[in-house]
Design an enzyme around this catalytic site. Sequence first.
Site, PDB file in Angstrom:
ATOM      1  N   ARG A  74      -8.408  26.753  68.464  1.00 32.96           N
ATOM      2  CA  ARG A  74      -8.143  26.019  67.220  1.00 32.96           C
ATOM      3  C   ARG A  74      -9.295  26.130  66.224  1.00 32.96           C
ATOM      4  NH1 ARG A  74      -3.997  21.948  67.279  1.00 32.96           N
ATOM      5  NH2 ARG A  74      -2.394  22.719  68.669  1.00 32.96           N
ATOM      6  N   ASP A 102       1.585  29.363  65.281  1.00 32.10           N
ATOM      7  CA  ASP A 102       1.773  28.287  66.242  1.00 32.10           C
ATOM      8  C   ASP A 102       2.670  28.777  67.359  1.00 32.10           C
ATOM      9  OD1 ASP A 102       1.111  25.213  66.370  1.00 32.10           O
ATOM     10  OD2 ASP A 102       3.073  25.503  67.261  1.00 32.10           O
ATOM     11  N   ARG A 159      -8.097  21.827  60.869  1.00 33.26           N
ATOM     12  CA  ARG A 159      -8.400  20.681  60.001  1.00 33.26           C
ATOM     13  C   ARG A 159      -9.853  20.252  59.940  1.00 33.26           C
ATOM     14  NH1 ARG A 159      -3.579  17.427  62.547  1.00 33.26           N
ATOM     15  NH2 ARG A 159      -4.503  18.626  64.227  1.00 33.26           N
ATOM     16  N   TYR A 178       8.384  21.749  75.019  1.00 32.44           N
ATOM     17  CA  TYR A 178       8.681  21.302  73.646  1.00 32.44           C
ATOM     18  C   TYR A 178      10.167  21.456  73.318  1.00 32.44           C
ATOM     19  CZ  TYR A 178       3.751  20.723  72.613  1.00 32.44           C
ATOM     20  OH  TYR A 178       2.455  20.298  72.615  1.00 32.44           O
ATOM     21  N   ARG A 199      -4.272  23.495  52.899  1.00 32.50           N
ATOM     22  CA  ARG A 199      -3.182  22.633  53.365  1.00 32.50           C
ATOM     23  C   ARG A 199      -2.768  21.589  52.325  1.00 32.50           C
ATOM     24  NH1 ARG A 199      -0.245  21.060  55.322  1.00 32.50           N
ATOM     25  NH2 ARG A 199      -0.429  19.835  57.206  1.00 32.50           N
TER      26      ARG A 199
HETATM   27  O1  CP3 Z   1      -6.580  28.544  67.613  1.00 30.44           O
HETATM   28  C1  CP3 Z   1      -6.347  28.799  66.414  1.00 30.44           C
HETATM   29  O2  CP3 Z   1      -7.177  28.593  65.495  1.00 30.44           O
HETATM   30  C2  CP3 Z   1      -5.038  29.487  66.051  1.00 30.44           C
HETATM   31  C3  CP3 Z   1      -3.975  28.668  65.656  1.00 30.44           C
HETATM   32  C4  CP3 Z   1      -3.184  27.810  66.628  1.00 30.44           C
HETATM   33  C5  CP3 Z   1      -2.497  26.647  66.205  1.00 30.44           C
HETATM   34  N1  CP3 Z   1      -1.753  26.175  67.238  1.00 30.44           N
HETATM   35  C6  CP3 Z   1      -2.567  26.091  64.853  1.00 30.44           C
HETATM   36  C7  CP3 Z   1      -2.151  24.700  64.601  1.00 30.44           C
HETATM   37  C8  CP3 Z   1      -2.890  27.982  68.000  1.00 30.44           C
HETATM   38  C9  CP3 Z   1      -3.405  29.036  68.955  1.00 30.44           C
HETATM   39  C10 CP3 Z   1      -1.971  26.937  68.357  1.00 30.44           C
HETATM   40  C11 CP3 Z   1      -1.379  26.801  69.697  1.00 30.44           C
HETATM   41  C12 CP3 Z   1      -0.618  25.605  70.036  1.00 30.44           C
HETATM   42  N2  CP3 Z   1       0.248  24.892  69.240  1.00 30.44           N
HETATM   43  C13 CP3 Z   1      -0.594  25.026  71.331  1.00 30.44           C
HETATM   44  C14 CP3 Z   1      -1.314  25.553  72.540  1.00 30.44           C
HETATM   45  C15 CP3 Z   1      -2.764  25.298  72.514  1.00 30.44           C
HETATM   46  C16 CP3 Z   1      -3.159  23.856  72.686  1.00 30.44           C
HETATM   47  O3  CP3 Z   1      -3.844  23.341  71.781  1.00 30.44           O
HETATM   48  O4  CP3 Z   1      -2.842  23.280  73.714  1.00 30.44           O
HETATM   49  C17 CP3 Z   1       0.278  23.918  71.276  1.00 30.44           C
HETATM   50  C18 CP3 Z   1       0.615  22.978  72.423  1.00 30.44           C
HETATM   51  C19 CP3 Z   1       0.809  23.856  69.961  1.00 30.44           C
HETATM   52  C20 CP3 Z   1       1.812  22.902  69.418  1.00 30.44           C
HETATM   53  C21 CP3 Z   1       1.300  22.100  68.296  1.00 30.44           C
HETATM   54  N3  CP3 Z   1       1.019  22.607  67.040  1.00 30.44           N
HETATM   55  C22 CP3 Z   1       1.025  20.717  68.270  1.00 30.44           C
HETATM   56  C23 CP3 Z   1       1.191  19.779  69.447  1.00 30.44           C
HETATM   57  C24 CP3 Z   1       0.580  20.417  66.977  1.00 30.44           C
HETATM   58  C25 CP3 Z   1       0.286  19.042  66.419  1.00 30.44           C
HETATM   59  C26 CP3 Z   1      -0.944  18.490  66.947  1.00 30.44           C
HETATM   60  C27 CP3 Z   1      -2.039  18.642  65.969  1.00 30.44           C
HETATM   61  O5  CP3 Z   1      -3.146  19.065  66.354  1.00 30.44           O
HETATM   62  O6  CP3 Z   1      -1.782  18.318  64.802  1.00 30.44           O
HETATM   63  C28 CP3 Z   1       0.538  21.621  66.243  1.00 30.44           C
HETATM   64  C29 CP3 Z   1       0.098  21.795  64.830  1.00 30.44           C
HETATM   65  C30 CP3 Z   1      -0.968  22.790  64.564  1.00 30.44           C
HETATM   66  N4  CP3 Z   1      -1.059  24.022  65.114  1.00 30.44           N
HETATM   67  C31 CP3 Z   1      -2.048  22.625  63.636  1.00 30.44           C
HETATM   68  C32 CP3 Z   1      -2.784  23.820  63.658  1.00 30.44           C
HETATM   69  C33 CP3 Z   1      -3.982  24.166  62.827  1.00 30.44           C
HETATM   70  C34 CP3 Z   1      -2.274  21.425  62.741  1.00 30.44           C
HETATM   71  C35 CP3 Z   1      -1.392  21.599  61.552  1.00 30.44           C
HETATM   72  C36 CP3 Z   1      -1.892  20.920  60.319  1.00 30.44           C
HETATM   73  O7  CP3 Z   1      -1.515  19.746  60.106  1.00 30.44           O
HETATM   74  O8  CP3 Z   1      -2.605  21.543  59.538  1.00 30.44           O
END
Ligand code: CP3
Length: 351
Positions: A27, A76, A31, A153, A40
Amino acid sequence: MTANSDFIYINAIRKKPVPYTPIWIMRQAGRYLPEYQKIRSRHSFLTVCKTPELATEVTLQPIRRFGFDAAILFSDILVIPEAMGQTLEFLENHGPKLSPQILSEKNLERLNTDGMTERLSYVKNAINMIRRELASETALIGFSGSPFTLATYMIEGKPTRNFKYIKTMLYREPELLARLLNLLTRTVTDYLRMQIEAGADAIQIFDTWGGILPVHLYNQFSGRFLKQIARDLRDKNIPITLFSKGGPDILQALSDSTAEMLGVDWMTDMQDACRRFGDRFALQGNLDPTALYGSRDIIRKEIGHILNVFRGKSGHVFNLGHGILPDIPVDNVEFLVNEVREQSAKRIVPN
Ligand code: CP3
Protein backbone atom coordinates in the site's frame (compact mmCIF):
# COMPACT_ATOMS: atom_id res chain seq x y z
CA MET A 1 29.70 -15.14 -13.84
CA THR A 2 26.00 -14.89 -13.08
CA ALA A 3 24.02 -12.46 -15.19
CA ASN A 4 22.40 -10.09 -12.73
CA SER A 5 19.45 -7.98 -13.73
CA ASP A 6 19.29 -4.24 -13.08
CA PHE A 7 16.68 -4.88 -10.40
CA ILE A 8 18.05 -5.12 -6.88
CA TYR A 9 14.60 -6.33 -5.85
CA ILE A 10 14.79 -9.29 -8.26
CA ASN A 11 18.42 -10.07 -7.51
CA ALA A 12 17.53 -10.26 -3.82
CA ILE A 13 14.71 -12.71 -4.58
CA ARG A 14 17.08 -14.80 -6.70
CA LYS A 15 19.69 -14.67 -3.91
CA LYS A 16 22.23 -12.93 -6.12
CA PRO A 17 24.58 -10.28 -4.70
CA VAL A 18 22.92 -6.95 -3.80
CA PRO A 19 24.50 -3.71 -2.51
CA TYR A 20 21.80 -3.34 0.21
CA THR A 21 18.48 -4.92 1.15
CA PRO A 22 15.81 -3.70 -1.28
CA ILE A 23 12.62 -2.20 0.15
CA TRP A 24 9.08 -1.46 -0.97
CA ILE A 25 5.97 -1.33 1.19
CA MET A 26 2.53 -2.78 0.74
CA ARG A 27 0.00 0.00 0.00
CA GLN A 28 2.89 2.36 -0.66
CA ALA A 29 0.66 4.44 -2.95
CA GLY A 30 -2.24 5.74 -0.92
CA ARG A 31 -3.79 7.97 1.64
CA TYR A 32 -0.76 8.64 3.87
CA LEU A 33 0.70 10.63 0.93
CA PRO A 34 -0.57 14.23 0.53
CA GLU A 35 0.01 14.05 -3.24
CA TYR A 36 -2.32 11.02 -3.38
CA GLN A 37 -4.97 12.83 -1.33
CA LYS A 38 -4.80 15.67 -3.81
CA ILE A 39 -5.60 13.38 -6.76
CA ARG A 40 -8.34 11.66 -4.75
CA SER A 41 -9.98 15.01 -3.97
CA ARG A 42 -10.67 15.31 -7.71
CA HIS A 43 -11.25 11.68 -8.78
CA SER A 44 -12.92 8.64 -7.23
CA PHE A 45 -10.76 5.67 -6.29
CA LEU A 46 -12.15 3.56 -9.15
CA THR A 47 -11.61 6.37 -11.66
CA VAL A 48 -7.96 6.46 -10.64
CA CYS A 49 -7.72 2.67 -11.09
CA LYS A 50 -9.38 2.78 -14.52
CA THR A 51 -7.55 5.77 -16.00
CA PRO A 52 -4.03 4.68 -17.02
CA GLU A 53 -2.60 8.24 -16.73
CA LEU A 54 -3.93 8.61 -13.17
CA ALA A 55 -2.97 5.07 -12.14
CA THR A 56 0.53 5.73 -13.49
CA GLU A 57 0.87 9.03 -11.65
CA VAL A 58 -0.25 7.50 -8.34
CA THR A 59 2.01 4.45 -8.80
CA LEU A 60 5.00 6.72 -9.33
CA GLN A 61 4.32 9.12 -6.42
CA PRO A 62 5.95 6.97 -3.71
CA ILE A 63 8.84 6.07 -6.06
CA ARG A 64 9.65 9.73 -6.65
CA ARG A 65 9.39 10.60 -2.98
CA PHE A 66 11.24 7.65 -1.42
CA GLY A 67 13.06 5.84 -4.25
CA PHE A 68 11.64 2.41 -3.39
CA ASP A 69 13.29 -0.50 -5.21
CA ALA A 70 9.95 -1.69 -6.61
CA ALA A 71 6.74 -0.01 -7.75
CA ILE A 72 3.42 -1.81 -7.44
CA LEU A 73 0.66 -1.33 -9.97
CA PHE A 74 -2.02 0.97 -8.57
CA SER A 75 -5.25 -0.99 -8.72
CA ASP A 76 -7.33 -3.13 -6.39
CA ILE A 77 -7.91 -6.84 -5.99
CA LEU A 78 -11.67 -6.25 -6.42
CA VAL A 79 -11.53 -5.23 -10.09
CA ILE A 80 -11.73 -8.97 -10.85
CA PRO A 81 -15.17 -9.54 -9.29
CA GLU A 82 -16.35 -6.34 -10.96
CA ALA A 83 -15.17 -7.60 -14.36
CA MET A 84 -17.01 -10.88 -13.63
CA GLY A 85 -20.28 -8.96 -13.29
CA GLN A 86 -20.67 -7.91 -9.65
CA THR A 87 -21.31 -4.24 -8.94
CA LEU A 88 -18.38 -2.69 -7.04
CA GLU A 89 -18.63 0.46 -4.93
CA PHE A 90 -16.24 2.01 -2.45
CA LEU A 91 -18.29 3.64 0.29
CA GLU A 92 -16.67 6.41 2.31
CA ASN A 93 -15.51 4.92 5.65
CA HIS A 94 -17.16 1.55 4.99
CA GLY A 95 -14.75 0.06 2.48
CA PRO A 96 -15.73 -1.94 -0.60
CA LYS A 97 -19.20 -3.29 -1.38
CA LEU A 98 -19.92 -6.01 -3.98
CA SER A 99 -23.44 -6.90 -5.06
CA PRO A 100 -25.24 -9.16 -5.46
CA GLN A 101 -23.52 -11.48 -2.97
CA ILE A 102 -22.61 -14.92 -4.34
CA LEU A 103 -24.74 -17.16 -2.13
CA SER A 104 -26.15 -19.77 -4.51
CA GLU A 105 -25.44 -21.79 -7.61
CA LYS A 106 -27.63 -19.35 -9.53
CA ASN A 107 -25.49 -16.38 -8.44
CA LEU A 108 -22.36 -18.31 -9.41
CA GLU A 109 -23.70 -19.16 -12.85
CA ARG A 110 -24.40 -15.50 -13.62
CA LEU A 111 -20.71 -14.64 -13.26
CA ASN A 112 -19.15 -14.09 -16.66
CA THR A 113 -15.47 -14.76 -17.27
CA ASP A 114 -15.52 -14.65 -21.09
CA GLY A 115 -13.62 -11.65 -22.37
CA MET A 116 -12.27 -10.82 -18.90
CA THR A 117 -8.90 -9.66 -20.14
CA GLU A 118 -10.57 -7.23 -22.57
CA ARG A 119 -12.74 -5.81 -19.78
CA LEU A 120 -9.57 -5.39 -17.71
CA SER A 121 -7.54 -3.87 -20.55
CA TYR A 122 -7.22 -0.63 -18.54
CA VAL A 123 -4.87 -2.60 -16.26
CA LYS A 124 -2.82 -3.69 -19.26
CA ASN A 125 -2.63 -0.09 -20.48
CA ALA A 126 -1.61 1.19 -17.04
CA ILE A 127 1.18 -1.40 -16.75
CA ASN A 128 2.44 -0.48 -20.22
CA MET A 129 2.55 3.17 -19.31
CA ILE A 130 4.10 2.67 -15.85
CA ARG A 131 6.84 0.42 -17.20
CA ARG A 132 7.74 3.01 -19.82
CA GLU A 133 8.04 5.75 -17.19
CA LEU A 134 9.89 3.80 -14.50
CA ALA A 135 13.67 3.91 -14.24
CA SER A 136 15.41 0.75 -15.39
CA GLU A 137 16.48 -0.18 -11.84
CA THR A 138 12.96 -0.05 -10.37
CA ALA A 139 11.01 -3.29 -10.75
CA LEU A 140 7.27 -3.21 -11.42
CA ILE A 141 5.16 -5.61 -9.37
CA GLY A 142 1.81 -6.78 -10.74
CA PHE A 143 -0.66 -8.40 -8.36
CA SER A 144 -3.91 -10.19 -7.72
CA GLY A 145 -5.93 -11.28 -4.74
CA SER A 146 -5.90 -15.01 -4.02
CA PRO A 147 -8.94 -17.03 -5.05
CA PHE A 148 -9.99 -17.47 -1.39
CA THR A 149 -9.57 -13.78 -0.54
CA LEU A 150 -11.54 -12.74 -3.64
CA ALA A 151 -14.23 -15.31 -2.82
CA THR A 152 -14.49 -13.84 0.68
CA TYR A 153 -15.43 -10.40 -0.66
CA MET A 154 -17.66 -11.86 -3.40
CA ILE A 155 -19.64 -13.97 -0.93
CA GLU A 156 -19.74 -11.58 2.05
CA GLY A 157 -20.36 -8.54 -0.16
CA LYS A 158 -18.52 -6.27 2.27
CA PRO A 159 -15.84 -6.36 4.98
CA THR A 160 -16.91 -8.67 7.79
CA ARG A 161 -15.87 -9.68 11.30
CA ASN A 162 -16.94 -13.31 11.40
CA PHE A 163 -16.99 -14.42 7.73
CA LYS A 164 -20.43 -15.92 8.25
CA TYR A 165 -21.49 -16.38 4.62
CA ILE A 166 -18.31 -17.87 3.20
CA LYS A 167 -17.92 -20.18 6.19
CA THR A 168 -21.54 -21.27 5.95
CA MET A 169 -20.93 -22.16 2.31
CA LEU A 170 -17.69 -23.93 3.24
CA TYR A 171 -19.44 -26.16 5.80
CA ARG A 172 -22.78 -26.63 4.01
CA GLU A 173 -21.89 -26.58 0.30
CA PRO A 174 -18.16 -27.14 -0.02
CA GLU A 175 -18.51 -28.19 -3.69
CA LEU A 176 -20.15 -24.87 -4.54
CA LEU A 177 -17.28 -22.98 -2.89
CA ALA A 178 -14.76 -25.21 -4.70
CA ARG A 179 -16.45 -24.35 -8.02
CA LEU A 180 -16.07 -20.64 -7.32
CA LEU A 181 -12.44 -21.09 -6.20
CA ASN A 182 -11.59 -23.06 -9.34
CA LEU A 183 -13.23 -20.45 -11.54
CA LEU A 184 -11.25 -17.73 -9.75
CA THR A 185 -8.01 -19.70 -10.07
CA ARG A 186 -8.35 -19.82 -13.86
CA THR A 187 -9.35 -16.17 -13.99
CA VAL A 188 -6.49 -14.98 -11.75
CA THR A 189 -3.98 -16.99 -13.79
CA ASP A 190 -5.15 -15.41 -17.07
CA TYR A 191 -5.19 -11.97 -15.47
CA LEU A 192 -1.63 -12.32 -14.16
CA ARG A 193 -0.46 -13.64 -17.52
CA MET A 194 -1.88 -10.48 -19.08
CA GLN A 195 -0.04 -8.32 -16.51
CA ILE A 196 3.27 -10.09 -17.18
CA GLU A 197 2.84 -9.74 -20.93
CA ALA A 198 2.10 -6.02 -20.46
CA GLY A 199 5.40 -5.49 -18.62
CA ALA A 200 5.13 -6.53 -14.96
CA ASP A 201 8.57 -7.72 -13.80
CA ALA A 202 7.30 -9.72 -10.84
CA ILE A 203 3.99 -10.80 -9.30
CA GLN A 204 2.61 -10.83 -5.76
CA ILE A 205 -0.54 -12.69 -4.77
CA PHE A 206 -2.34 -11.29 -1.71
CA ASP A 207 -4.01 -13.97 0.39
CA THR A 208 -5.19 -11.52 3.03
CA TRP A 209 -7.94 -13.75 4.45
CA GLY A 210 -6.48 -17.27 4.16
CA GLY A 211 -5.63 -17.01 7.85
CA ILE A 212 -9.29 -17.09 8.92
CA LEU A 213 -9.43 -20.76 7.93
CA PRO A 214 -8.76 -23.48 10.49
CA VAL A 215 -5.18 -24.56 9.77
CA HIS A 216 -6.17 -28.08 8.65
CA LEU A 217 -8.52 -26.59 6.03
CA TYR A 218 -6.13 -23.91 4.78
CA ASN A 219 -4.55 -25.95 2.02
CA GLN A 220 -7.86 -27.28 0.74
CA PHE A 221 -9.55 -23.89 0.42
CA SER A 222 -6.68 -21.49 -0.17
CA GLY A 223 -3.11 -22.80 -0.28
CA ARG A 224 -3.52 -25.27 -3.10
CA PHE A 225 -4.95 -22.60 -5.43
CA LEU A 226 -2.07 -20.22 -4.70
CA LYS A 227 0.38 -23.00 -5.49
CA GLN A 228 -1.48 -23.93 -8.66
CA ILE A 229 -1.33 -20.33 -9.92
CA ALA A 230 2.41 -20.12 -9.15
CA ARG A 231 2.95 -23.43 -10.98
CA ASP A 232 0.88 -22.41 -13.99
CA LEU A 233 2.92 -19.21 -14.39
CA ARG A 234 6.32 -20.87 -14.20
CA ASP A 235 6.83 -20.67 -17.95
CA LYS A 236 6.93 -16.86 -17.59
CA ASN A 237 10.10 -17.16 -15.52
CA ILE A 238 9.47 -14.13 -13.30
CA PRO A 239 9.49 -14.09 -9.50
CA ILE A 240 6.21 -14.79 -7.72
CA THR A 241 5.60 -13.84 -4.09
CA LEU A 242 2.87 -15.47 -2.05
CA PHE A 243 1.73 -13.19 0.78
CA SER A 244 -0.66 -14.94 3.09
CA LYS A 245 -1.57 -13.36 6.39
CA GLY A 246 -1.95 -15.82 9.23
CA GLY A 247 1.30 -16.89 10.80
CA PRO A 248 3.87 -19.68 10.46
CA ASP A 249 1.40 -22.55 10.00
CA ILE A 250 0.35 -21.00 6.73
CA LEU A 251 3.94 -20.56 5.57
CA GLN A 252 4.38 -24.24 6.33
CA ALA A 253 1.39 -25.09 4.13
CA LEU A 254 2.94 -23.07 1.27
CA SER A 255 6.42 -24.49 1.70
CA ASP A 256 6.06 -26.98 -1.18
CA SER A 257 5.29 -24.16 -3.64
CA THR A 258 7.35 -23.37 -6.73
CA ALA A 259 7.04 -19.62 -5.89
CA GLU A 260 10.39 -17.95 -5.20
CA MET A 261 9.39 -15.69 -2.30
CA LEU A 262 7.08 -15.94 0.71
CA GLY A 263 5.67 -12.81 2.31
CA VAL A 264 6.01 -12.91 6.09
CA ASP A 265 3.31 -11.13 8.10
CA TRP A 266 4.03 -9.08 11.24
CA MET A 267 2.75 -11.78 13.59
CA THR A 268 5.40 -14.25 12.48
CA ASP A 269 8.90 -14.16 13.94
CA MET A 270 11.32 -13.58 11.05
CA GLN A 271 14.05 -15.62 12.73
CA ASP A 272 11.72 -18.61 12.91
CA ALA A 273 10.53 -18.09 9.30
CA CYS A 274 14.12 -17.84 8.08
CA ARG A 275 15.19 -20.98 9.92
CA ARG A 276 12.29 -22.97 8.50
CA PHE A 277 11.85 -21.54 5.02
CA GLY A 278 14.92 -19.41 4.26
CA ASP A 279 16.86 -22.11 2.43
CA ARG A 280 14.13 -22.80 -0.06
CA PHE A 281 12.60 -19.31 -0.46
CA ALA A 282 13.49 -15.63 -0.40
CA LEU A 283 11.52 -13.93 2.39
CA GLN A 284 9.75 -10.58 2.37
CA GLY A 285 8.79 -8.51 5.38
CA ASN A 286 7.97 -8.00 8.12
CA LEU A 287 8.00 -4.81 10.21
CA ASP A 288 4.77 -4.35 12.16
CA PRO A 289 3.02 -1.46 10.30
CA THR A 290 2.15 0.19 13.63
CA ALA A 291 5.85 0.33 14.58
CA LEU A 292 5.86 3.38 12.28
CA TYR A 293 3.87 5.23 14.98
CA GLY A 294 6.88 4.71 17.23
CA SER A 295 9.88 6.89 17.97
CA ARG A 296 12.92 6.93 15.68
CA ASP A 297 14.85 4.87 18.22
CA ILE A 298 12.20 2.19 18.23
CA ILE A 299 11.91 2.13 14.44
CA ARG A 300 15.70 1.82 14.13
CA LYS A 301 15.75 -1.02 16.64
CA GLU A 302 12.88 -2.92 15.00
CA ILE A 303 14.57 -2.64 11.59
CA GLY A 304 17.79 -4.00 13.11
CA HIS A 305 15.87 -6.92 14.63
CA ILE A 306 14.75 -7.98 11.15
CA LEU A 307 17.99 -7.27 9.26
CA ASN A 308 20.01 -9.22 11.87
CA VAL A 309 18.18 -12.39 10.91
CA PHE A 310 19.76 -12.33 7.45
CA ARG A 311 23.17 -11.05 8.55
CA GLY A 312 23.77 -9.37 5.22
CA LYS A 313 22.94 -12.40 3.08
CA SER A 314 20.86 -11.92 -0.08
CA GLY A 315 17.37 -13.46 -0.15
CA HIS A 316 15.48 -10.78 1.80
CA VAL A 317 13.20 -7.97 0.59
CA PHE A 318 12.32 -5.51 3.32
CA ASN A 319 8.61 -4.70 3.67
CA LEU A 320 5.97 -4.19 6.32
CA GLY A 321 4.17 -7.26 7.63
CA HIS A 322 0.92 -5.87 6.07
CA GLY A 323 -0.20 -2.63 4.38
CA ILE A 324 0.80 0.82 5.63
CA LEU A 325 -1.93 2.64 7.58
CA PRO A 326 -3.40 5.90 6.23
CA ASP A 327 -2.27 8.10 9.15
CA ILE A 328 1.38 7.05 9.38
CA PRO A 329 3.63 10.16 9.36
CA VAL A 330 5.31 10.49 5.94
CA ASP A 331 8.61 11.44 7.63
CA ASN A 332 8.74 8.09 9.36
CA VAL A 333 8.50 6.31 6.01
CA GLU A 334 11.43 8.32 4.72
CA PHE A 335 13.35 7.47 7.88
CA LEU A 336 12.49 3.78 7.38
CA VAL A 337 13.81 3.69 3.80
CA ASN A 338 17.07 5.47 4.64
CA GLU A 339 17.63 3.39 7.74
CA VAL A 340 17.07 0.06 5.91
CA ARG A 341 19.53 1.12 3.21
CA GLU A 342 22.17 2.28 5.67
CA GLN A 343 21.89 -0.57 8.12
CA SER A 344 21.78 -3.26 5.44
CA ALA A 345 24.68 -1.85 3.38
CA LYS A 346 26.84 -2.16 6.51
CA ARG A 347 25.82 -5.77 7.03
CA ILE A 348 26.23 -6.97 3.43
CA VAL A 349 29.12 -9.42 3.27
CA PRO A 350 31.33 -8.78 0.23
CA ASN A 351 31.47 -11.77 -2.11
O1 CP3 B 1 0.05 -1.54 -2.57
C1 CP3 B 1 -0.22 -0.61 -3.34
O2 CP3 B 1 0.21 0.56 -3.19
C2 CP3 B 1 -1.03 -0.91 -4.60
C3 CP3 B 1 -2.41 -0.71 -4.53
C4 CP3 B 1 -3.35 -1.64 -3.77
C5 CP3 B 1 -4.60 -1.20 -3.28
N1 CP3 B 1 -5.28 -2.26 -2.80
C6 CP3 B 1 -5.06 0.19 -3.32
C7 CP3 B 1 -6.17 0.63 -2.46
C8 CP3 B 1 -3.27 -3.02 -3.50
C9 CP3 B 1 -2.12 -3.98 -3.77
C10 CP3 B 1 -4.51 -3.39 -2.89
C11 CP3 B 1 -4.84 -4.77 -2.50
C12 CP3 B 1 -6.04 -5.04 -1.71
N2 CP3 B 1 -7.27 -4.43 -1.80
C13 CP3 B 1 -6.13 -6.06 -0.73
C14 CP3 B 1 -5.04 -7.04 -0.39
C15 CP3 B 1 -3.96 -6.45 0.42
C16 CP3 B 1 -4.34 -6.10 1.83
O3 CP3 B 1 -4.19 -4.91 2.19
O4 CP3 B 1 -4.72 -6.99 2.58
C17 CP3 B 1 -7.44 -6.03 -0.21
C18 CP3 B 1 -8.01 -6.94 0.87
C19 CP3 B 1 -8.15 -5.01 -0.90
C20 CP3 B 1 -9.58 -4.62 -0.75
C21 CP3 B 1 -9.76 -3.23 -0.32
N3 CP3 B 1 -9.48 -2.13 -1.11
C22 CP3 B 1 -10.24 -2.75 0.91
C23 CP3 B 1 -10.65 -3.63 2.07
C24 CP3 B 1 -10.25 -1.36 0.84
C25 CP3 B 1 -10.80 -0.40 1.87
C26 CP3 B 1 -9.96 -0.31 3.04
C27 CP3 B 1 -9.14 0.91 2.99
O5 CP3 B 1 -7.92 0.84 3.26
O6 CP3 B 1 -9.72 1.96 2.69
C28 CP3 B 1 -9.72 -0.99 -0.42
C29 CP3 B 1 -9.51 0.39 -0.93
C30 CP3 B 1 -8.15 0.75 -1.41
N4 CP3 B 1 -7.34 -0.03 -2.16
C31 CP3 B 1 -7.49 2.00 -1.18
C32 CP3 B 1 -6.26 1.93 -1.84
C33 CP3 B 1 -5.22 3.00 -1.95
C34 CP3 B 1 -8.07 3.19 -0.46
C35 CP3 B 1 -8.93 3.92 -1.44
C36 CP3 B 1 -9.08 5.38 -1.16
O7 CP3 B 1 -10.04 5.74 -0.44
O8 CP3 B 1 -8.30 6.17 -1.68
